[in-house]
Design an enzyme around this catalytic site. Structure first.
Site, short mmCIF file in Angstrom:
data_model
loop_
_atom_site.label_atom_id
_atom_site.label_comp_id
_atom_site.label_asym_id
_atom_site.label_seq_id
_atom_site.Cartn_x
_atom_site.Cartn_y
_atom_site.Cartn_z
N ARG A 197 0.82 -1.23 0.00
CA ARG A 197 0.00 0.00 0.00
C ARG A 197 0.85 1.27 0.00
NH1 ARG A 197 -5.53 -0.40 1.72
NH2 ARG A 197 -6.26 -2.42 1.03
N ARG A 235 -2.82 7.02 1.39
CA ARG A 235 -3.25 8.24 2.08
C ARG A 235 -2.23 8.86 3.02
NH1 ARG A 235 -8.69 5.24 3.69
NH2 ARG A 235 -7.10 3.63 3.61
N ARG A 260 -6.31 12.11 -5.21
CA ARG A 260 -7.51 11.36 -4.83
C ARG A 260 -8.71 12.29 -4.80
NH1 ARG A 260 -11.44 8.98 -3.54
NH2 ARG A 260 -11.80 7.44 -1.91
N ASP A 302 -7.03 -2.19 -7.33
CA ASP A 302 -7.55 -2.87 -6.13
C ASP A 302 -7.92 -4.29 -6.50
OD1 ASP A 302 -8.43 -2.04 -3.21
OD2 ASP A 302 -9.86 -3.52 -3.95
N TYR A 340 -15.32 -10.85 0.20
CA TYR A 340 -15.98 -9.55 0.00
C TYR A 340 -17.22 -9.69 -0.88
CZ TYR A 340 -11.88 -7.36 2.09
OH TYR A 340 -10.89 -6.99 2.96
O1 CP3 Z 1 -0.13 -1.30 -2.54
C1 CP3 Z 1 -0.43 -0.35 -3.29
O2 CP3 Z 1 0.03 0.80 -3.13
C2 CP3 Z 1 -1.27 -0.65 -4.53
C3 CP3 Z 1 -2.66 -0.51 -4.42
C4 CP3 Z 1 -3.55 -1.46 -3.64
C5 CP3 Z 1 -4.78 -1.02 -3.11
N1 CP3 Z 1 -5.44 -2.10 -2.63
C6 CP3 Z 1 -5.24 0.37 -3.13
C7 CP3 Z 1 -6.26 0.81 -2.14
C8 CP3 Z 1 -3.45 -2.84 -3.40
C9 CP3 Z 1 -2.32 -3.80 -3.71
C10 CP3 Z 1 -4.68 -3.23 -2.77
C11 CP3 Z 1 -5.00 -4.62 -2.42
C12 CP3 Z 1 -6.17 -4.89 -1.57
N2 CP3 Z 1 -7.40 -4.27 -1.62
C13 CP3 Z 1 -6.25 -5.94 -0.64
C14 CP3 Z 1 -5.16 -6.96 -0.36
C15 CP3 Z 1 -4.01 -6.43 0.40
C16 CP3 Z 1 -4.38 -5.91 1.79
O3 CP3 Z 1 -4.17 -4.72 2.02
O4 CP3 Z 1 -4.84 -6.72 2.60
C17 CP3 Z 1 -7.53 -5.91 -0.06
C18 CP3 Z 1 -8.09 -6.82 1.01
C19 CP3 Z 1 -8.26 -4.85 -0.71
C20 CP3 Z 1 -9.69 -4.46 -0.50
C21 CP3 Z 1 -9.82 -3.07 -0.02
N3 CP3 Z 1 -9.54 -1.93 -0.77
C22 CP3 Z 1 -10.26 -2.64 1.27
C23 CP3 Z 1 -10.67 -3.56 2.40
C24 CP3 Z 1 -10.23 -1.24 1.26
C25 CP3 Z 1 -10.70 -0.32 2.35
C26 CP3 Z 1 -9.68 -0.21 3.44
C27 CP3 Z 1 -8.80 0.99 3.25
O5 CP3 Z 1 -7.56 0.84 3.38
O6 CP3 Z 1 -9.35 2.06 3.00
C28 CP3 Z 1 -9.74 -0.83 -0.01
C29 CP3 Z 1 -9.52 0.58 -0.46
C30 CP3 Z 1 -8.17 0.92 -0.97
N4 CP3 Z 1 -7.44 0.16 -1.84
C31 CP3 Z 1 -7.44 2.12 -0.70
C32 CP3 Z 1 -6.24 2.06 -1.43
C33 CP3 Z 1 -5.17 3.09 -1.52
C34 CP3 Z 1 -7.93 3.28 0.16
C35 CP3 Z 1 -9.02 4.00 -0.56
C36 CP3 Z 1 -8.87 5.50 -0.62
O7 CP3 Z 1 -7.80 6.03 -0.95
O8 CP3 Z 1 -9.90 6.13 -0.38
#
Ligand code: CP3
Length: 356
Positions: free
Chosen positions: A36, A40, A49, A86, A162
């Site tokens: 990640r 943020r 964003r 994502d 999910y």
């Molecule tokens: O790593 C990176 O920088 C690349 C981008 C990336 C995102 N999600 C961007 C994201 C990657 C590799 C993921 C994978 C992901 N997404 C996983 C597996 C890895 C992990 O972290 O466990 C999972 C379970 C998800 C599903 C997901 N996406 C959730 C549960 C959420 C909400 C939680 C949160 O952190 O807000 C997201 C949203 C998300 N995916 C964000 C980002 C940067 C935040 C959203 C935002 O910026 O508003």
């Protein structure tokens, strides 16, 4: 799909430390990136964003997705960039109407009954994912050749949790329950995800990804028998499906919380590396995992927020535990939004000063 692998160079030609580790080399200074890393905690991410509108608009606008992928590279010069997207774009392309509500995480139409599962389409609309491929092409073009570009997908189990619940839950009970009550219906969801994830990963390779990672964030809540059936087996099928069309591709798995199941995950999936979480037991990892594949991890993201001496000590522990083998320095899970940037710099300075 017509495949063109010519642009994918072998690790010797690319001279990427990250790829070398996945091929078995022990580096004196481990390559480093953060799960990640585009997110943020970076003001430049928050700015873009806000400009993009919704989270999915950010993912599906190639210019923006490429830019946020490159932001952490410019700031920290990590050894790998991970494409900004994502894991839930796959259910989105399967027509499951994915939304990200501000501050609440993902929301989908729950796929929680056998009748609903019967209506699940078996093939994703890959034109929806074309912007991700375009973002990959742009990033690979701009990225220094020594920096590895990671493409990814969610593992079928984690994505299914999910899809079934329609959201994240503390223990993903809805999917676990469905898998016990109606394994045949649940297997259909898993099978659809296996096939479409293979296709999606091959598309990412063709667009310029150098390696692939499969995120199984919820693997660790499964009992051993279910872990084998819903985490190991589908992941093994994805690895096999990708390698059949793109032999030699390096693939990293992340079965978070797998604990003592990790050695069999590695043996049976055929991955070239595994991400480990911060609770992993070092001697088990060294003797039964790192002896076979590369290990990536596993700093506690909370100690990166805490900083100070606790951070130095935790970094030194990770290095002492793993840096004498094939190792990529990373966090044990994603970086949290409240992490101070100065602490990331402290981490990088300390890791990069390290010599085995
Ligand atoms: O790593 C990176 O920088 C690349 C981008 C990336 C995102 N999600 C961007 C994201 C990657 C590799 C993921 C994978 C992901 N997404 C996983 C597996 C890895 C992990 O972290 O466990 C999972 C379970 C998800 C599903 C997901 N996406 C959730 C549960 C959420 C909400 C939680 C949160 O952190 O807000 C997201 C949203 C998300 N995916 C964000 C980002 C940067 C935040 C959203 C935002 O910026 O508003």
């Amino acid at each position: 799909m017509s495949l063109n692998w010519e642009h994918r160079l072998t690790h010797n030609e690319t001279n990427q430390p990250f790829l070398d580790v996945l091929s078995g080399t022990v580096m004196p200074v481990p390559p480093v990136w953060m799960m990640r890393q585009a997110g943020r905690y970076l003001p430049e991410y928050r700015d873009l964003r806000a400009k993009a509108g919704s989270f999915l608009d950010l993912c599906f606008t190639p210019e923006f997705a490429a830019e946020v992928t490159l932001q952490p590279i410019r700031r920290f010069n990590f050894d790998a960039a991970i494409i900004f997207s994502d894991i839930l774009v796959v259910p989105h392309a399967l027509g499951r109407s994915v939304r990200f509500e501000a501050g609440e995480g993902p929301r989908l139409d729950p796929l929680d009954t056998p009748d609903k599962i019967k209506t699940l389409s078996s093939a994703a609309d890959f034109s929806i994912l074309e912007p991700v491929y375009e973002a990959l092409r742009r990033v690979r073009q701009e990225l220094d050749r020594r920096i590895t570009l990671i493409g990814f997908c969610g593992a079928p189990w984690t994505v299914a949790t999910y899809m079934v619940a329609g959201q994240g839950t503390p223990d993903q009970a809805p999917a676990r329950m469905l898998a016990y009550r109606d394994p045949t219906s649940f297997a259909k969801v898993i099978d659809v995800l296996v096939e479409n994830s293979i296709e999606y990963l091959l598309g990412q390779l063709e667009a310029g990804a150098d390696v692939l990672q499969i995120f199984d964030t919820w693997a660790g809540i499964l009992p051993p028998r279910e872990f084998e059936r819903w985490s190991i087996e589908p992941t093994q099928r994805i690895v096999e499906g990708v390698l059949k069309k793109a032999p030699g591709t390096k693939i990293i798995g992340f079965p978070r919380g797998a604990g003592a199941m990790l050695p069999s995950y590695v043996d049976r999936t055929g991955v070239n590396g595994v991400s480990i979480d911060w609770a992993a037991e070092p001697s088990l990892i060294r003797e039964r995992v790192q002896s076979k594949v590369a290990v990536q991890g596993n700093l506690d993201p909370l100690v990166l927020i805490a900083g100070g001496e606790a951070l130095d000590r935790a970094i030194d522990d990770v290095l002492a535990n793993y840096a004498s083998g094939r190792f990529i320095f990373n966090l044990g899970h994603g970086i949290q939004p409240e992490t101070p940037i100065a602490h990331v710099e402290q981490m990088l300075n300390r890791v990069r000063r390290h010599k085995t």
